[in-house]
Design an enzyme around this catalytic site. Structure first.
Site, PDB file in Angstrom:
ATOM      1  CB  VAL A  91      -0.957  -0.002   1.207  1.00  0.00           C
ATOM      2  CG1 VAL A  91      -1.632   1.360   1.367  1.00  0.00           C
ATOM      3  CG2 VAL A  91      -2.011  -1.094   1.046  1.00  0.00           C
ATOM      4  CB  ILE A 133       5.543   0.394  -2.618  1.00  0.00           C
ATOM      5  CG1 ILE A 133       6.657   0.118  -1.607  1.00  0.00           C
ATOM      6  CG2 ILE A 133       6.123   0.428  -4.032  1.00  0.00           C
ATOM      7  CD1 ILE A 133       7.262  -1.257  -1.729  1.00  0.00           C
ATOM      8  CD1 TRP A 134      -0.807   0.669  -6.354  1.00  0.00           C
ATOM      9  CD2 TRP A 134      -1.832   2.050  -4.924  1.00  0.00           C
ATOM     10  NE1 TRP A 134      -1.958   1.109  -6.960  1.00  0.00           N
ATOM     11  CE2 TRP A 134      -2.603   1.957  -6.102  1.00  0.00           C
ATOM     12  CE3 TRP A 134      -2.284   2.855  -3.881  1.00  0.00           C
ATOM     13  CZ2 TRP A 134      -3.812   2.649  -6.253  1.00  0.00           C
ATOM     14  CZ3 TRP A 134      -3.472   3.542  -4.039  1.00  0.00           C
ATOM     15  CH2 TRP A 134      -4.222   3.430  -5.204  1.00  0.00           C
ATOM     16  CG  HIS A 135      -0.795   5.473  -1.083  1.00  0.00           C
ATOM     17  ND1 HIS A 135      -1.179   4.310  -0.464  1.00  0.00           N
ATOM     18  CD2 HIS A 135      -1.912   6.235  -1.159  1.00  0.00           C
ATOM     19  CE1 HIS A 135      -2.462   4.370  -0.176  1.00  0.00           C
ATOM     20  NE2 HIS A 135      -2.935   5.526  -0.584  1.00  0.00           N
ATOM     21  CG  ASP A 136       4.929   9.186  -4.100  1.00  0.00           C
ATOM     22  OD1 ASP A 136       5.614   8.741  -5.040  1.00  0.00           O
ATOM     23  OD2 ASP A 136       4.762  10.392  -3.871  1.00  0.00           O
TER      24      ASP A 136
END
Length: 584
Positions: free
Chosen positions: A467, A469-472
């Protein structure tokens, strides 16, 4: 419209049909059986109402005094404000993410009307499948949104598709490669999102000066595309394993295939046959996750149609491939005019609420300018709290618009925001209600495959790492993800210790102390990750624990949170009495 109609329109089950127990008496009885007796009219709760009437205005006033013209720090954040439309006031349009949506809202509403009317006309006249229209319109929209950068998106999409198809006979390898490549694309896009085509091949140089679309930063919205590519691959590989093993699904035709079902028969395996011989719609979302699609339905055309499905392309909500394909062929009963109108009115109310907040409480601008010098701990905490409320609203509003668009189009995706941000006391429940479709996605494709509750800490660590890493691609967000897992541990432990005492008279009071601790931890983690940053969070903590005014604020805040949690508990008990238990 009477009071009963209004309260019904504001209920959770009107927000998402998945939460409606319907008329099933067994389901309602099962949920309501464990509910406590109502406390709304007791003297205890009448005292709580009085405290709400006193404390909430004080909170709003503290936020106003610290973030508008009355603040001595106003000259520091005033340059970040823009011209507003409410009573000549300026508006805090400094958040780039919401500013993009807000400025393009008329264009998006026009696109909703164009897409919906055009699809109904084309499907009605030509009798083409809805997925076929989604494919054509989706590709047109993709190139309109990202211009020549759509090639970059399609490259990732086609490579992911090729991985699943080429390595399908070695399923575990296909799953591993799917995840490795999928996560790698986030890092690739972060560093090379604008890598010149001419550096790849000189003949491609003209592409670098070509139309870049309405949304040049394609990589920002690619993250949602990634979730869809992963969903397709996992659903396809799951189906392939099932077909290869010759298994019969729960909803398949009675006669099991004698060999792998690789060719389509004349009868559709999508239909669900009841005992009386009539077709039935899969009302349960879990059933649609493994809907009996034919293996040939996992085609490139359906894949691209799903990836580029326009209403949900930009930001979701996320719907799995199996569910999308099923709903494109079967209209659910939840798609009806009254439900859509109620949902549209709730969306408009949320937009107007956001506009009022942005015109009167400039919390985002204050945070960007770090203009809180001389503010009390109470004021700084309110800056942070309203910042979090704005974060909640800036995500809720686009998601509800896109979900409304999908509902008008005949697709019912999950509602992303079930609870108001202020109506949470459990870290575990908070993540079930915040970005709920994403939560469902990570549970299906990460949490459960890694062992679920039997390996809760490891699974949760993997979930929140993805989550973050997926955000930024930022260390700050990765630390935030690990911090969330750390904060989950006390709640998990407390649930195990007190699991057999929920009917004791003292349980809800002890539970409040745990809930207060949870709220502080969630507030600090999210203030650090999304609002105040390191400097602001440290300044707030020092102000609370090392000043006399901060200690007084801490005592008052804990008393207010105690009252708030008691009301939250009672609200959830009230829902259980109605047969609704969303576990958040």
């Amino acid at each position: 419209m009477g009071l009963k109609d209004i309260t019904s329109s504001l209920s959770l089950k009107s927000l998402d049909s998945r939460l409606d127990p319907g008329t099933d008496p067994k389901r309602i009885q099962k949920v309501s059986k464990g509910a406590t007796k109502p406390r709304w009219n007791t003297m205890e709760f009448k005292f709580y109402y009085l405290m709400f009437a006193i404390v909430v205005p004080l909170m709003i006033n503290a936020a106003l005094s610290a973030t508008n013209e009355r603040s001595p720090n106003f000259p520091r954040f005033e340059p970040l404000l823009s011209k507003g439309w409410i009573r000549g006031r300026k508006v805090d349009n400094s958040d780039s993410q919401y500013r993009f949506f807000r400025d393009n809202l008329p264009l998006l509403v026009g696109l909703v009307l164009l897409h919906s009317s055009l699809k109904k006309a084309v499907v009605g006249i030509t009798k083409c499948q809805k997925a076929t229209f989604d494919l054509v319109f989706g590709l047109i929209f993709l190139f309109a949104a990202h211009g020549i950068n759509a090639i970059r998106v399609l490259t990732h999409v086609l490579i992911s598709f090729a991985i699943a198809k080429c390595f399908r006979k070695r399923t575990k390898l296909a799953v591993l490669l799917t995840w490795v490549y999928g996560i790698s694309t986030l890092f690739i896009n972060n560093s090379y999102w604008n890598y010149p085509f001419g550096n790849i091949m000189s003949a491609l140089s003209p592409l670098d000066t070509s139309f870049k679309g309405i949304i040049e930063r394609w990589d920002v919205f690619y993250n949602f595309t990634l979730l869809r590519t992963l969903s397709f691959n996992m659903d396809f590989l799951e189906k392939w394993e099932e077909v290869k093993a010759g298994k019969k699904t729960v909803f398949a035709s009675p006669a099991p295939p004698s060999k792998p079902e690789l060719k389509r028969s004349t009868s559709s395996t999508l239909e669900t046959i009841c005992e009386n011989g009539k077709k039935a719609v899969l009302l349960e979302e879990r059933a649609r996750l493994s809907a009996p699609h034919h293996i040939q339905d996992y085609s490139l055309s359906h894949y691209i149609a799903y990836i580029t499905y326009t209403p949900l392309f930009i930001a979701g909500p996320i719907i799995t491939f199996n569910d999308y394909l099923y709903q494109s062929q079967q209209t659910l009963p939840s798609i009806n005019r009254r439900a859509i109108i109620v949902y549209a009115l709730r969306f408009v109310f949320c937009v107007l609420t956001m506009e009022a907040v942005l015109h009167y409480i400039y919390a985002v601008a204050v945070s960007k300018a770090k203009a809180w010098d001389g503010d009390t701990p109470f004021q700084i905490s309110m800056i942070g709290l309203f910042n979090l409320n704005i974060v909640w609203l800036k995500l809720l509003i686009p998601w509800r618009l896109f979900r409304l668009w999908a509902l008008i189009d005949g697709i019912d995706p999950p509602e992303n925001m079930l609870r108001c941000m202020n109506n949470n006391f459990s870290a575990l429940a908070f993540w079930r209600a915040w970005h709920r479709s994403f939560n469902k996605w990570v549970v299906r494709y990460i949490y459960v495959p890694l062992g679920g509750s039997s390996h809760r800490i490891l699974s949760s660590l993997a979930v929140f790492s993805f989550v973050a890493i997926w955000h930024d691609i930022e260390l700050k967000l990765l630390l935030w993800g690990w911090l969330i897992v750390l904060f989950l541990l006390p709640e998990i432990f407390a649930q195990q210790v007190f699991s057999g005492h929920h009917k004791k008279w003292w349980y809800r009071f002890v539970r409040s102390f745990g809930a207060i601790l949870n709220i502080w931890m969630m507030m600090i983690a999210n203030l650090f990750g999304f609002c105040l940053g390191y400097d602001g969070t440290v300044h707030l903590i020092k102000g609370i624990f090392f000043t006399w005014s901060g200690i007084k604020f801490l005592i008052g805040a804990n008393l207010a949170l105690f009252i708030a949690t008691q009301v939250m508990f009672e609200q959830r008990e009230h829902e259980k009495r109605k047969g609704v238990n969303v576990k958040c």
